[in-house]
Design a protein around this motif. Sequence first.
Motif, PDB file in Angstrom:
ATOM      1  N   SER A  67       0.828  -1.212   0.000  1.00 61.16           N
ATOM      2  CA  SER A  67       0.000   0.000   0.000  1.00 61.16           C
ATOM      3  C   SER A  67       0.860   1.259   0.000  1.00 61.16           C
ATOM      4  N   ALA A  68       1.639   1.434   1.047  1.00 53.43           N
ATOM      5  CA  ALA A  68       2.540   2.584   1.151  1.00 53.43           C
ATOM      6  C   ALA A  68       3.646   2.215   2.126  1.00 53.43           C
ATOM      7  N   VAL A  69       4.801   2.776   1.906  1.00 55.59           N
ATOM      8  CA  VAL A  69       5.920   2.565   2.822  1.00 55.59           C
ATOM      9  C   VAL A  69       6.650   3.893   2.984  1.00 55.59           C
ATOM     10  N   THR A  70       7.213   4.074   4.154  1.00 57.43           N
ATOM     11  CA  THR A  70       8.045   5.244   4.407  1.00 57.43           C
ATOM     12  C   THR A  70       9.491   4.793   4.400  1.00 57.43           C
ATOM     13  N   PRO A 112      14.123  -5.111   3.592  1.00 57.74           N
ATOM     14  CA  PRO A 112      14.073  -4.869   2.147  1.00 57.74           C
ATOM     15  C   PRO A 112      12.690  -5.216   1.602  1.00 57.74           C
ATOM     16  N   LEU A 113      12.261  -4.441   0.637  1.00 56.74           N
ATOM     17  CA  LEU A 113      11.033  -4.745  -0.092  1.00 56.74           C
ATOM     18  C   LEU A 113      11.471  -5.177  -1.473  1.00 56.74           C
ATOM     19  N   PRO A 119      15.771  -0.193   1.795  1.00 55.85           N
ATOM     20  CA  PRO A 119      14.858  -0.846   2.738  1.00 55.85           C
ATOM     21  C   PRO A 119      13.799   0.123   3.258  1.00 55.85           C
ATOM     22  N   PHE A 120      12.732  -0.435   3.831  1.00 54.11           N
ATOM     23  CA  PHE A 120      11.728   0.400   4.478  1.00 54.11           C
ATOM     24  C   PHE A 120      11.711   0.092   5.956  1.00 54.11           C
TER      25      PHE A 120
END
Length: 176
Positions: A67-70, A112-113, A119-120
């Motif tokens: 969805s979303a990551v910072t 890691p994504l 990485p997030f």
Amino acid sequence: MRRGFKSWCEEQSLYWRGEFNLSAHQHLPSRDLADRFDIEIVCPEDIPGLAQDDITRLLHHDPRSWSAVTVSVDRCSIIINNPKNSKARQESDIMHEMAHIICEHDPIGLRPLPGLPFPFREYRKSDEEEAEWLGACLQIPRDGLLWVIKNGIRTNDQIAAHFVASLDMVQFRRNK
């Protein structure tokens, strides 16, 4: 959750609306809130160096997996948002990420994504619960929900449209 946290979240929701001269029953755009914190919101296509294969996987082959990551890049926070989600879902996702920032949650690690070159942040379960609650309050404050219902906006569909929220978010807030 910490004692008094839910009340604090409602206060934060009203505080941030006040910063934009909005009342409790007005929609607070998540992107405006992010701008106030100098946080850029980007899509995978906006990330320099991200391979086209990775963009295709994130947005076309497997868009429901995230969805979303910072992420932090050069001491700045950037929210990577999934543009394939509905506008209401994007509002919720960004508000959730903003809640981590407002709460000053410290990540417990970096993960890691797949497909991203950096990485997030990963948070404790309790921090995720707090971000879920604050994000929901930022999107639909209790006082705002009560006001719209009192003033004739009563169905979940109407409330969702008014606050640019998903039906799930409206139901979550009504249940609480």
